[in-house]
Scaffold this active site. Structure first.
Site, PDB file in Angstrom:
ATOM      1  N   ASP A 193       0.701  -1.118  -0.010  1.00 23.76           N
ATOM      2  CA  ASP A 193      -0.051  -0.037  -0.044  1.00 23.76           C
ATOM      3  C   ASP A 193       0.923   1.166  -0.117  1.00 23.76           C
ATOM      4  OD1 ASP A 193      -2.387  -1.746   0.247  1.00 23.76           O
ATOM      5  OD2 ASP A 193      -1.958  -1.668   2.435  1.00 23.76           O
TER       6      ASP A 193
ATOM      7  N   LEU B 262      -2.533   4.159  11.423  1.00 20.89           N
ATOM      8  CA  LEU B 262      -3.717   5.111  11.002  1.00 20.89           C
ATOM      9  C   LEU B 262      -4.260   4.489   9.895  1.00 20.89           C
ATOM     10  CD1 LEU B 262      -4.184   8.019  11.980  1.00 20.89           C
ATOM     11  CD2 LEU B 262      -2.359   8.761   9.917  1.00 20.89           C
ATOM     12  N   ASP B 263      -5.490   3.891   9.934  1.00 20.80           N
ATOM     13  CA  ASP B 263      -6.410   3.223   9.055  1.00 20.80           C
ATOM     14  C   ASP B 263      -7.102   4.272   8.475  1.00 20.80           C
ATOM     15  OD1 ASP B 263      -7.366   0.598   8.092  1.00 20.80           O
ATOM     16  OD2 ASP B 263      -9.141   1.733   8.517  1.00 20.80           O
TER      17      ASP B 263
ATOM     18  N   ASP C  74      -2.874  -0.771  14.038  1.00 22.37           N
ATOM     19  CA  ASP C  74      -2.818  -0.241  12.711  1.00 22.37           C
ATOM     20  C   ASP C  74      -2.750   1.289  13.096  1.00 22.37           C
ATOM     21  OD1 ASP C  74      -4.884  -0.295   9.658  1.00 22.37           O
ATOM     22  OD2 ASP C  74      -2.980   0.989  10.154  1.00 22.37           O
TER      23      ASP C  74
ATOM     24  N   ASP D 192       0.805   8.079   7.767  1.00 16.94           N
ATOM     25  CA  ASP D 192       1.048   6.735   8.290  1.00 16.94           C
ATOM     26  C   ASP D 192       2.496   6.560   8.935  1.00 16.94           C
ATOM     27  OD1 ASP D 192      -0.382   5.381   5.084  1.00 16.94           O
ATOM     28  OD2 ASP D 192      -1.298   5.442   7.216  1.00 16.94           O
TER      29      ASP D 192
ATOM     30  N   GLU E 262       0.972  -2.347  10.959  1.00 16.80           N
ATOM     31  CA  GLU E 262       0.880  -2.608   9.286  1.00 16.80           C
ATOM     32  C   GLU E 262       2.190  -1.795   8.734  1.00 16.80           C
ATOM     33  OE1 GLU E 262      -2.438  -0.077   7.751  1.00 16.80           O
ATOM     34  OE2 GLU E 262      -2.530  -2.067   6.091  1.00 16.80           O
ATOM     35  N   GLU E 263       2.823  -0.981   9.457  1.00 19.55           N
ATOM     36  CA  GLU E 263       3.789  -0.117   8.631  1.00 19.55           C
ATOM     37  C   GLU E 263       5.191  -1.041   8.674  1.00 19.55           C
ATOM     38  OE1 GLU E 263       0.840   1.943   7.860  1.00 19.55           O
ATOM     39  OE2 GLU E 263       2.716   2.027   6.668  1.00 19.55           O
TER      40      GLU E 263
ATOM     41  N   GLU F  94      -6.236  -5.376  12.461  1.00 18.68           N
ATOM     42  CA  GLU F  94      -7.665  -4.566  12.285  1.00 18.68           C
ATOM     43  C   GLU F  94      -8.745  -5.359  12.816  1.00 18.68           C
ATOM     44  OE1 GLU F  94      -7.114  -4.041   8.097  1.00 18.68           O
ATOM     45  OE2 GLU F  94      -6.194  -2.157   8.093  1.00 18.68           O
TER      46      GLU F  94
HETATM   47  P1  P6P Z   1     -11.934  -0.057  -0.404  1.00 18.34           P
HETATM   48  C1  P6P Z   1      -8.654   1.711   4.282  1.00 18.34           C
HETATM   49  O1  P6P Z   1      -7.701   1.481   3.301  1.00 18.34           O
HETATM   50  C2  P6P Z   1      -9.442   0.391   4.616  1.00 18.34           C
HETATM   51  O2  P6P Z   1      -8.406  -0.572   5.226  1.00 18.34           O
HETATM   52  C3  P6P Z   1     -10.516   0.546   5.424  1.00 18.34           C
HETATM   53  O3  P6P Z   1     -10.201   1.824   6.538  1.00 18.34           O
HETATM   54  C4  P6P Z   1     -11.622   0.551   4.565  1.00 18.34           C
HETATM   55  O4  P6P Z   1     -12.684   0.169   5.019  1.00 18.34           O
HETATM   56  C5  P6P Z   1     -11.298  -0.032   3.360  1.00 18.34           C
HETATM   57  O5  P6P Z   1      -9.699  -0.258   3.427  1.00 18.34           O
HETATM   58  C6  P6P Z   1     -11.580   0.490   2.177  1.00 18.34           C
HETATM   59  O6  P6P Z   1     -11.110  -0.467   1.019  1.00 18.34           O
HETATM   60  O7  P6P Z   1     -11.090  -1.343  -1.252  1.00 18.34           O
HETATM   61  O8  P6P Z   1     -13.100  -0.443  -0.271  1.00 18.34           O
HETATM   62  O9  P6P Z   1     -11.518   1.153  -0.857  1.00 18.34           O
END
Ligand code: P6P
Length: 328
Positions: free
Chosen positions: A70, A120-121, A118, A76, A99-100, A277
């Site tokens: 990613d 910063l999700d 995680d 992040d 995650e990082e 997550e």
């Molecule tokens: P998509 C953000 O990257 C994440 O990990 C979650 O926070 C979010 O719900 C999902 O992925 C969004 O993914 O594929 O729908 O853009």
């Protein structure tokens, strides 16, 4: 039989709340206080930096990738540094899964805990000013202090969590956590620099009419997911998908709803990560009366094989998840 508990008033500071509930935490309460204090401290710094995004050069991508390939956003990396530094200084965490970072980070403390985080999700939402979140799990290390950290410490099932929580950087900043005795939410009061109790004993409504899923991937959903989505439409449910897991999850906690990230053609094992997550949010969901499944069984019974493994994720109101996974 749990000792009857004096309900603490709205506005109780996080530290005071932990001290008043110390007999609920199976280990020394001072250790949990310190761990949550370390996480809360780092979140306050991250919160301040998020609020400045756009004014200082922390928007946009780093030009690097994380373990999953990613694109890393500048925030992040900043958030990961803040949480790692706070947990190292706090002294209670022996190792960190993030995650990082590719492998676990040995914090060279004699701490008794392993943190999966995680930092910063949903960070791709930073540049468009959409809510984002931090997700964390706390495990007890299996090896003795001084022994090298190994897979026994790192690859623990969700059922082994001793605490878990999330921070939502939204219209207000909230910290929500559980130690296995219910879920409580704290709102950050910036003038005090404190998290204060705002949502005591959170319960996820048993049913709801909000479904969160990225229907852009619908062509590759399984037949059962497709039929559940059709059921939602036939029953005039509301579709809400923020693209930020913590924000969608938190809304469903308060209003009832289901969040689904199923297997898709692009992500045949789902996109979301088990260790930092799904396990944490599953612990919170179950403690609040909800359900968290991978489509077949409880997420927290999945035996991890890899730090960064993915899992399909169905989480939310009990009756909605039961129907979505075809449970009787
Ligand atoms: P998509 C953000 O990257 C994440 O990990 C979650 O926070 C979010 O719900 C999902 O992925 C969004 O993914 O594929 O729908 O853009």
């Amino acid at each position: 039989m749990e000792a009857s508990r004096i309900a603490l008033p709205i506005g109780t500071a996080l530290d005071r709340f932990i001290k008043n509930n110390q007999d609920q935490f199976q280990y020394a309460s001072g250790e949990l206080s310190q761990l949550l204090r370390d996480i809360a401290l780092a979140s306050k710094v991250v919160n301040r930096e998020i609020n400045k995004a756009g004014l200082i050069d922390i928007m946009g991508a780093m030009g690097s990738q994380n373990t999953a390939g990613d694109q890393q956003q500048k925030l992040d990396v900043l958030a990961n540094i803040r949480f790692t530094r706070a947990l190292t200084k706090g002294g209670e965490a022996a190792a960190l899964i993030s995650e990082e970072t590719e492998s676990f980070v040995d914090l060279t403390n004699d701490g008794k805990y392993i943190i999966a985080i995680d930092p910063l999700d949903g960070s791709s939402n930073i540049d468009v000013n959409v809510s984002i979140g931090t997700i964390f799990s706390i495990y007890r290390r299996k090896t003795k202090e001084g022994e090298p950290i190994n897979d026994e410490d790192i690859l623990q099932m969700g059922d082994e969590q001793v605490a878990a929580g999330y921070i939502l950087y939204g219209s207000s900043t909230m910290l929500v956590y559980t130690t296995g005795h219910g879920v409580n939410g704290f709102t950050y009061e910036p003038t005090l620099g404190e998290y204060v109790l705002s949502h005591p004993d959170m319960k996820m409504p048993e049913n709801g009419k909000i479904y969160s899923i990225n229907e852009g991937s619908a062509n590759s959903f399984s037949e059962s997911v497709k039929s559940y989505i059709q059921y939602c439409k036939d029953n005039n449910y509301t579709a809400r998908y923020i693209g930020s897991l913590v924000a969608d999850f938190h809304r469903n906690m308060l209003k009832g709803g289901i969040y689904i990230y199923p297997a898709t053609a692009k992500d045949p094992n789902g996109k979301l990560r088990l260790m930092y997550e799904c396990n944490a949010l599953s612990f919170i969901a179950e403690q609040a009366g909800g359900i968290a499944s991978d489509g077949k069984g409880r997420v927290m019974e999945i035996k991890p094989k890899d730090l960064h493994q993915r899992t399909p994720f169905y989480v939310g109101s009990k009756k909605m998840v039961e129907r979505a996974i075809g449970a009787k």
